[in-house]
Design a protein around this motif. Structure first.
Motif, PDB file in Angstrom:
ATOM      1  N   ALA A 196       0.857  -1.196   0.000  1.00  0.00           N
ATOM      2  CA  ALA A 196       0.000   0.000   0.000  1.00  0.00           C
ATOM      3  C   ALA A 196       0.884   1.234   0.000  1.00  0.00           C
ATOM      4  N   CYS A 197       2.048   1.101   0.628  1.00  0.00           N
ATOM      5  CA  CYS A 197       3.043   2.161   0.641  1.00  0.00           C
ATOM      6  C   CYS A 197       4.400   1.478   0.713  1.00  0.00           C
ATOM      7  N   TRP A 198       5.280   1.796  -0.244  1.00  0.00           N
ATOM      8  CA  TRP A 198       6.506   1.003  -0.383  1.00  0.00           C
ATOM      9  C   TRP A 198       7.641   1.463   0.528  1.00  0.00           C
ATOM     10  N   THR A 199       7.705   2.766   0.772  1.00  0.00           N
ATOM     11  CA  THR A 199       8.912   3.306   1.419  1.00  0.00           C
ATOM     12  C   THR A 199       8.572   4.443   2.377  1.00  0.00           C
ATOM     13  N   VAL A 200       9.544   4.785   3.203  1.00  0.00           N
ATOM     14  CA  VAL A 200       9.443   5.956   4.071  1.00  0.00           C
ATOM     15  C   VAL A 200       9.126   7.189   3.228  1.00  0.00           C
ATOM     16  N   LYS A 201       9.860   7.353   2.123  1.00  0.00           N
ATOM     17  CA  LYS A 201       9.653   8.541   1.274  1.00  0.00           C
ATOM     18  C   LYS A 201       8.243   8.598   0.696  1.00  0.00           C
ATOM     19  N   MET A 202       7.726   7.440   0.312  1.00  0.00           N
ATOM     20  CA  MET A 202       6.372   7.421  -0.237  1.00  0.00           C
ATOM     21  C   MET A 202       5.365   7.807   0.841  1.00  0.00           C
ATOM     22  N   PHE A 203       5.574   7.324   2.063  1.00  0.00           N
ATOM     23  CA  PHE A 203       4.664   7.699   3.153  1.00  0.00           C
ATOM     24  C   PHE A 203       4.707   9.203   3.373  1.00  0.00           C
ATOM     25  N   GLU A 204       5.882   9.786   3.150  1.00  0.00           N
ATOM     26  CA  GLU A 204       6.039  11.224   3.377  1.00  0.00           C
ATOM     27  C   GLU A 204       5.662  12.062   2.155  1.00  0.00           C
ATOM     28  N   GLY A 205       5.166  11.408   1.100  1.00  0.00           N
ATOM     29  CA  GLY A 205       4.601  12.181   0.005  1.00  0.00           C
ATOM     30  C   GLY A 205       5.194  11.964  -1.374  1.00  0.00           C
ATOM     31  N   GLU A 206       6.288  11.201  -1.474  1.00  0.00           N
ATOM     32  CA  GLU A 206       6.871  10.960  -2.800  1.00  0.00           C
ATOM     33  C   GLU A 206       5.889  10.149  -3.647  1.00  0.00           C
ATOM     34  N   ALA A 207       5.694  10.568  -4.893  1.00  0.00           N
ATOM     35  CA  ALA A 207       4.750   9.872  -5.773  1.00  0.00           C
ATOM     36  C   ALA A 207       5.292   8.500  -6.153  1.00  0.00           C
ATOM     37  N   PRO A 208       4.406   7.506  -6.255  1.00  0.00           N
ATOM     38  CA  PRO A 208       4.865   6.193  -6.718  1.00  0.00           C
ATOM     39  C   PRO A 208       5.303   6.248  -8.179  1.00  0.00           C
ATOM     40  N   LEU A 209       6.233   5.375  -8.548  1.00  0.00           N
ATOM     41  CA  LEU A 209       6.645   5.272  -9.946  1.00  0.00           C
ATOM     42  C   LEU A 209       5.531   4.587 -10.742  1.00  0.00           C
ATOM     43  N   GLU A 210       5.565   4.831 -12.046  1.00  0.00           N
ATOM     44  CA  GLU A 210       4.643   4.162 -12.971  1.00  0.00           C
ATOM     45  C   GLU A 210       4.733   2.641 -12.754  1.00  0.00           C
ATOM     46  N   GLY A 211       3.579   2.023 -12.545  1.00  0.00           N
ATOM     47  CA  GLY A 211       3.559   0.572 -12.378  1.00  0.00           C
ATOM     48  C   GLY A 211       3.552   0.107 -10.926  1.00  0.00           C
ATOM     49  N   MET A 212       3.789   1.017  -9.989  1.00  0.00           N
ATOM     50  CA  MET A 212       3.790   0.601  -8.587  1.00  0.00           C
ATOM     51  C   MET A 212       2.372   0.407  -8.042  1.00  0.00           C
ATOM     52  N   MET A 213       1.409   1.137  -8.612  1.00  0.00           N
ATOM     53  CA  MET A 213       0.030   1.088  -8.121  1.00  0.00           C
ATOM     54  C   MET A 213      -0.910   0.827  -9.291  1.00  0.00           C
ATOM     55  N   GLU A 214      -1.880  -0.078  -9.098  1.00  0.00           N
ATOM     56  CA  GLU A 214      -2.870  -0.308 -10.152  1.00  0.00           C
ATOM     57  C   GLU A 214      -3.788   0.896 -10.273  1.00  0.00           C
ATOM     58  N   ASP A 215      -4.110   1.504  -9.135  1.00  0.00           N
ATOM     59  CA  ASP A 215      -5.072   2.597  -9.150  1.00  0.00           C
ATOM     60  C   ASP A 215      -4.583   3.723  -8.240  1.00  0.00           C
ATOM     61  N   ILE A 216      -4.191   4.822  -8.850  1.00  0.00           N
ATOM     62  CA  ILE A 216      -3.563   5.910  -8.082  1.00  0.00           C
ATOM     63  C   ILE A 216      -4.533   6.604  -7.119  1.00  0.00           C
ATOM     64  N   PRO A 217      -5.787   6.932  -7.555  1.00  0.00           N
ATOM     65  CA  PRO A 217      -6.682   7.573  -6.584  1.00  0.00           C
ATOM     66  C   PRO A 217      -6.928   6.692  -5.340  1.00  0.00           C
ATOM     67  N   SER A 218      -7.134   5.391  -5.535  1.00  0.00           N
ATOM     68  CA  SER A 218      -7.340   4.519  -4.361  1.00  0.00           C
ATOM     69  C   SER A 218      -6.088   4.469  -3.507  1.00  0.00           C
ATOM     70  N   PHE A 219      -4.924   4.440  -4.156  1.00  0.00           N
ATOM     71  CA  PHE A 219      -3.661   4.477  -3.395  1.00  0.00           C
ATOM     72  C   PHE A 219      -3.644   5.695  -2.481  1.00  0.00           C
ATOM     73  N   GLY A 220      -4.011   6.864  -3.022  1.00  0.00           N
ATOM     74  CA  GLY A 220      -3.989   8.100  -2.243  1.00  0.00           C
ATOM     75  C   GLY A 220      -4.959   8.040  -1.060  1.00  0.00           C
ATOM     76  N   GLN A 221      -6.150   7.471  -1.312  1.00  0.00           N
ATOM     77  CA  GLN A 221      -7.138   7.356  -0.234  1.00  0.00           C
ATOM     78  C   GLN A 221      -6.658   6.403   0.850  1.00  0.00           C
ATOM     79  N   SER A 222      -6.027   5.309   0.428  1.00  0.00           N
ATOM     80  CA  SER A 222      -5.516   4.340   1.405  1.00  0.00           C
ATOM     81  C   SER A 222      -4.388   4.948   2.233  1.00  0.00           C
ATOM     82  N   LEU A 223      -3.550   5.737   1.561  1.00  0.00           N
ATOM     83  CA  LEU A 223      -2.442   6.377   2.286  1.00  0.00           C
ATOM     84  C   LEU A 223      -2.995   7.349   3.339  1.00  0.00           C
ATOM     85  N   ASP A 224      -4.030   8.104   2.952  1.00  0.00           N
ATOM     86  CA  ASP A 224      -4.655   9.014   3.924  1.00  0.00           C
ATOM     87  C   ASP A 224      -5.221   8.234   5.109  1.00  0.00           C
ATOM     88  N   LYS A 225      -5.829   7.103   4.797  1.00  0.00           N
ATOM     89  CA  LYS A 225      -6.408   6.260   5.849  1.00  0.00           C
ATOM     90  C   LYS A 225      -5.319   5.809   6.826  1.00  0.00           C
TER      91      LYS A 225
END
Ligand SMILES: [Zn+2]
Length: 222
Positions: free
Chosen positions: A171-200
């Protein structure tokens, strides 16, 4: 029930190369030393390594890693798979006695994952406990739905005496991603859901976050 923070033990389950992203990443699973018996979150990739050779895997045995922490594989009472990509469920067969807790939505699409060898999942006697949403698996250990990487992805929250500790799977790969770094292309099937899950996950105000693909542990600053 709150566990001591050190009840969560990262297991080194090798590393892989993601050619599409030109990225080498570590692979971790986690032993949970629970008073009711040992549990495990994610089992790394399996063997023969030839099956996933494009990822340049190295040998990594979850049984050996557990024994370093005085746990025999037969002692593991339950396993949670964050999702069913090859690097998170590859050694499920080492734990034939354990139920595997997976979201039903994830289990039902497992055969779409061309890189996950079917034999790693559907071995004789495999017992999957299919979940439809969030559930406390054992006291103090709960799964949280975190779609985005895959639609049926789940993370794990462990109550510790220091506060909630999260095991985020992919759901979140790294410390940097948790702190806001965008995932690379291919890391997430669905970017909006990724963002909602990260907020959760952020709203849970974690005291620690353990990642499958980052050697670092995130902790709140200050
Ligand atoms: Zn992964």
């Amino acid at each position: 029930m709150a566990l001591p923070p050190h009840a969560i033990v990262p297991l080194n389950l090798g590393h892989i190369w993601l050619a599409d992203m030109s990225l080498g990443i570590p692979v971790h699973g986690f032993l949970i030393k629970h008073p009711g018996g040992a549990g495990l979150v994610d089992t790394g990739y399996g063997t023969p390594l030839e099956l996933i050779k494009d990822y340049r895997p190295v040998n990594a045995s979850v049984a050996e890693e557990l024994r370093k922490h005085d746990v025999d594989p037969s002692d593991v009472r339950w396993v949670i798979n964050s999702h069913l990509h090859f690097d998170h469920c590859g050694q499920n067969a080492v734990f034939p006695q354990a139920p595997f807790y997976v979201q039903r939505a994830e289990y039902e699409r497992r055969h779409r994952y061309a890189d996950t060898p079917a034999q790693w999942l559907d071995f004789a006697g495999a017992h999957y406990e299919l979940l439809d949403g969030e559930r406390e698996i054992v006291p103090g250990v709960r799964v949280i739905t975190t779609p985005g990487h895959t639609p049926g992805h789940q993370s794990v929250a462990v109550d510790t005496t220091a506060g909630p500790a999260l095991l985020t799977g992919d759901a979140c790969w790294t410390v940097k991603m948790f702190e806001g770094e965008a995932p690379l292309e291919g890391m997430m099937e669905d970017i909006p859901s990724f963002g909602q899950s990260l907020d959760k996950l952020r709203r849970l105000r974690p005291a620690a976050i353990h990642f499958c693909h980052d050697n670092r542990t995130w902790r709140p600053s200050g």
